[in-house]
Enzyme design. Structure first.
Site, PDB file in Angstrom:
ATOM      1  N   TYR A 270      30.468   5.618  18.227  1.00 35.46           N
ATOM      2  CA  TYR A 270      31.538   4.969  17.444  1.00 35.46           C
ATOM      3  C   TYR A 270      32.870   5.679  17.567  1.00 35.46           C
ATOM      4  O   TYR A 270      33.854   5.265  16.986  1.00 35.46           O
ATOM      5  CB  TYR A 270      31.138   4.850  15.966  1.00 35.46           C
ATOM      6  CG  TYR A 270      30.595   6.125  15.343  1.00 35.46           C
ATOM      7  CD1 TYR A 270      31.453   7.117  14.922  1.00 35.46           C
ATOM      8  CD2 TYR A 270      29.228   6.311  15.184  1.00 35.46           C
ATOM      9  CE1 TYR A 270      30.961   8.291  14.365  1.00 35.46           C
ATOM     10  CE2 TYR A 270      28.723   7.470  14.630  1.00 35.46           C
ATOM     11  CZ  TYR A 270      29.596   8.462  14.216  1.00 35.46           C
ATOM     12  OH  TYR A 270      29.106   9.613  13.672  1.00 35.46           O
ATOM     13  N   LYS A 271      32.916   6.775  18.358  1.00 30.90           N
ATOM     14  CA  LYS A 271      34.189   7.472  18.586  1.00 30.90           C
ATOM     15  C   LYS A 271      34.870   6.861  19.817  1.00 30.90           C
ATOM     16  O   LYS A 271      35.430   5.783  19.712  1.00 30.90           O
ATOM     17  CB  LYS A 271      33.922   8.971  18.684  1.00 30.90           C
ATOM     18  CG  LYS A 271      33.517   9.532  17.300  1.00 30.90           C
ATOM     19  CD  LYS A 271      32.999  10.946  17.307  1.00 30.90           C
ATOM     20  CE  LYS A 271      32.637  11.344  15.866  1.00 30.90           C
ATOM     21  NZ  LYS A 271      31.760  12.507  15.781  1.00 30.90           N
TER      22      LYS A 271
ATOM     23  N   PHE B  35      29.512  21.260  14.287  1.00 29.80           N
ATOM     24  CA  PHE B  35      29.646  20.181  13.300  1.00 29.80           C
ATOM     25  C   PHE B  35      28.572  20.344  12.208  1.00 29.80           C
ATOM     26  O   PHE B  35      27.438  20.731  12.512  1.00 29.80           O
ATOM     27  CB  PHE B  35      29.489  18.847  14.031  1.00 29.80           C
ATOM     28  CG  PHE B  35      29.882  17.653  13.233  1.00 29.80           C
ATOM     29  CD1 PHE B  35      31.213  17.293  13.076  1.00 29.80           C
ATOM     30  CD2 PHE B  35      28.911  16.856  12.627  1.00 29.80           C
ATOM     31  CE1 PHE B  35      31.569  16.175  12.341  1.00 29.80           C
ATOM     32  CE2 PHE B  35      29.263  15.739  11.889  1.00 29.80           C
ATOM     33  CZ  PHE B  35      30.594  15.406  11.746  1.00 29.80           C
TER      34      PHE B  35
HETATM   35  C1  PLP Z   1      30.727  12.673  14.800  1.00 32.58           C
HETATM   36  C2  PLP Z   1      29.768  13.765  15.060  1.00 32.58           C
HETATM   37  C3  PLP Z   1      28.436  13.679  14.639  1.00 32.58           C
HETATM   38  C4  PLP Z   1      27.989  12.507  13.823  1.00 32.58           C
HETATM   39  O1  PLP Z   1      26.636  12.420  13.557  1.00 32.58           O
HETATM   40  P1  PLP Z   1      26.097  11.081  12.839  1.00 32.58           P
HETATM   41  O2  PLP Z   1      24.656  11.215  12.807  1.00 32.58           O
HETATM   42  O3  PLP Z   1      26.593   9.917  13.656  1.00 32.58           O
HETATM   43  O4  PLP Z   1      26.711  11.016  11.484  1.00 32.58           O
HETATM   44  C5  PLP Z   1      27.568  14.707  14.993  1.00 32.58           C
HETATM   45  N1  PLP Z   1      27.998  15.769  15.711  1.00 32.58           N
HETATM   46  C6  PLP Z   1      29.295  15.884  16.118  1.00 32.58           C
HETATM   47  C7  PLP Z   1      29.725  17.055  16.921  1.00 32.58           C
HETATM   48  C8  PLP Z   1      30.210  14.901  15.789  1.00 32.58           C
HETATM   49  O5  PLP Z   1      31.482  15.012  16.157  1.00 32.58           O
END
Ligand code: PLP
Length: 412
Positions: free
Chosen positions: A234-235, A132
């Site tokens: 939040y997922k 990500f």
């Molecule tokens: C959704 C997600 C994030 C989100 O990071 P935030 O700090 O909440 O914006 C990070 N890593 C992965 C793999 C994700 O799917």
């Protein structure tokens, strides 16, 4: 007489809903008017219908009446009480190793920095090039800040990172390996046990990003000997937009690692108001400032639901949903030239299925107008996110059929 295929599949969906032992939970969520198919619970879970009452109770009985006294009574302990519960129910983590706070991005920074700082003789961070963006960016920032180099694993975007690739990438130079347990793009599940053992053989730490695992796939952090893990709420934990993240630090590292954001809430004696920072000797040392109590309310309610259903049963339904999605894609979407961009083997697939077509970008507006909300990932992927407690088989059939119809329209 010719029989349109969708009548069969719609009937099958209804049958699957009737037979679904978790179907009763789908009624517990807010249903948005006009949304006939929500397939993006893996980006933002739906709110529970009980949430306004929860906020009302919090305002009335906690914040409003107990005022600052509530910090001592409950809120100071909340990040760890909730963390332990998430650890026990979802992560296979014994108490005292998990807390709720910060965002995933900030926790990535704190824990990766803690890991590399504790390996000053080592020069490399290992990460895969399809991780990500925030994970990659944080690693790049830390490498720049600490003068380290990054060893990139080139991942196949459909099957995800493989143990032999990690074995080839790590060495005595590796300080920490940073990977996602479930790949955000394809949904591929990485082999946590094998990869963690591989990294440990050369003395490297491993940090697992659990964003697409928490609440939908049983995780066994202690059993796999994982050092560090982070994930968002939040997922699949339905914590609401921007709800705080979850961090795990293996108990064996509590006295060894020091994170870089020294704050009063991580100090050994929070209210001693000392001149110098002295970190707590337990999980609290990874905390920095005042915990976001209000933002933990929604995930707490969802956790109750998840515990009532049981994570194994949730995984079973997730598998049934992804299996049915594959069947629907075969019928409605793949014949139009789209390809499956997720592992074919469901044992190594998380709770979303990704399908790719170069024209998908052009059908998104039409899908939203129809009340069908999947998730688009540039350049050409539609992710169909299946949130087992809130998603019905019927809404999946409606959504995937719409994707097929709209793709057919733009291809005409
Ligand atoms: C959704 C997600 C994030 C989100 O990071 P935030 O700090 O909440 O914006 C990070 N890593 C992965 C793999 C994700 O799917």
């Amino acid at each position: 007489m010719a029989h349109p295929e969708h009548l069969d599949l719609a009937a099958r969906a209804a049958e699957l809903d009737r037979a679904d032992p978790l179907h009763r939970f789908t009624g517990r969520f807010v249903r948005a008017p006009g949304v006939v198919s929500y397939l993006d619970g893996n980006s933002l879970g739906r709110p529970l219908a009980s949430f306004p009452a929860r906020v009302h109770d919090f305002t009335t009985y906690e914040w409003g009446t107990r005022l600052i006294r509530r910090w001592d009574e409950s809120w100071m302990a909340k990040p760890y009480v909730l963390g332990d519960r998430i650890g026990r129910s979802l992560l296979g983590a014994a108490p005292g190793q998990t807390f709720v706070g910060d965002s995933t991005t900030v926790l990535l920074y704190k824990l990766i920095r803690a890991a590399v700082d504790h390996r000053p003789d080592r020069t490399e961070i290992v990460i895969d090039d399809d991780n990500f963006p925030t994970d990659r960016f944080v690693v790049e920032g830390i490498a720049a800040e600490r003068g380290l180099s990054i060893r990139w694993i080139h991942t196949d975007r459909t099957i995800g990172v493989q143990p032999h690739q990690v074995a080839d990438a790590v060495s005595e130079q590796t300080a920490v390996v940073v990977l996602s347990h479930v790949a955000y793009r394809s949904g591929a599940i990485a082999d946590m046990a094998a990869i963690t053992a591989t990294a440990h053989r050369v003395g490297a730490y491993v940090l697992w990003d659990l964003c697409h695992s928490i609440g939908v796939i049983p995780v066994r952090l202690d059993e796999c000997g994982v050092d560090l893990a982070v994930g968002c709420s939040y997922k699949y934990l339905n914590g609401g937009p921007g709800s705080p993240a979850i961090a795990y630090v293996n108990a064996s590292l509590h006295r060894e690692l020091r994170q870089p954001i020294w704050g009063w809430m991580g100090a050994a004696d929070v209210f001693a108001m000392k001149d110098a920072y002295e970190p707590a000797d337990d999980i609290r040392r990874f905390v920095s400032g005042t915990p976001p109590i209000f933002a933990m309310l929604a995930m707490e309610s969802m956790l109750e639901l998840i515990e009532a259903a049981g994570i194994q049963a949730i995984r079973e339904k997730s598998l049934a949903l992804t299996r049915f999605t594959e069947e629907l894609l075969q019928a409605y979407v793949l014949p139009l030239g789209a390809t499956l961009a997720s592992p074919a083997d469901e044992r190594v697939r998380g709770s979303h299925v990704t399908v790719a077509h170069p024209r998908f970008r052009d059908i998104l507006d039409r899908l939203w107008e129809r009340g069908v909300i999947p998730d688009f990932r540039a350049p050409d992927g539609i992710r169909i996110g299946l949130s087992p407690l809130s998603t019905t088989f019927t809404e999946v059939e409606v959504g995937v059929r719409a994707i097929g119809e709209e793709l057919q329209n733009v291809l005409r």
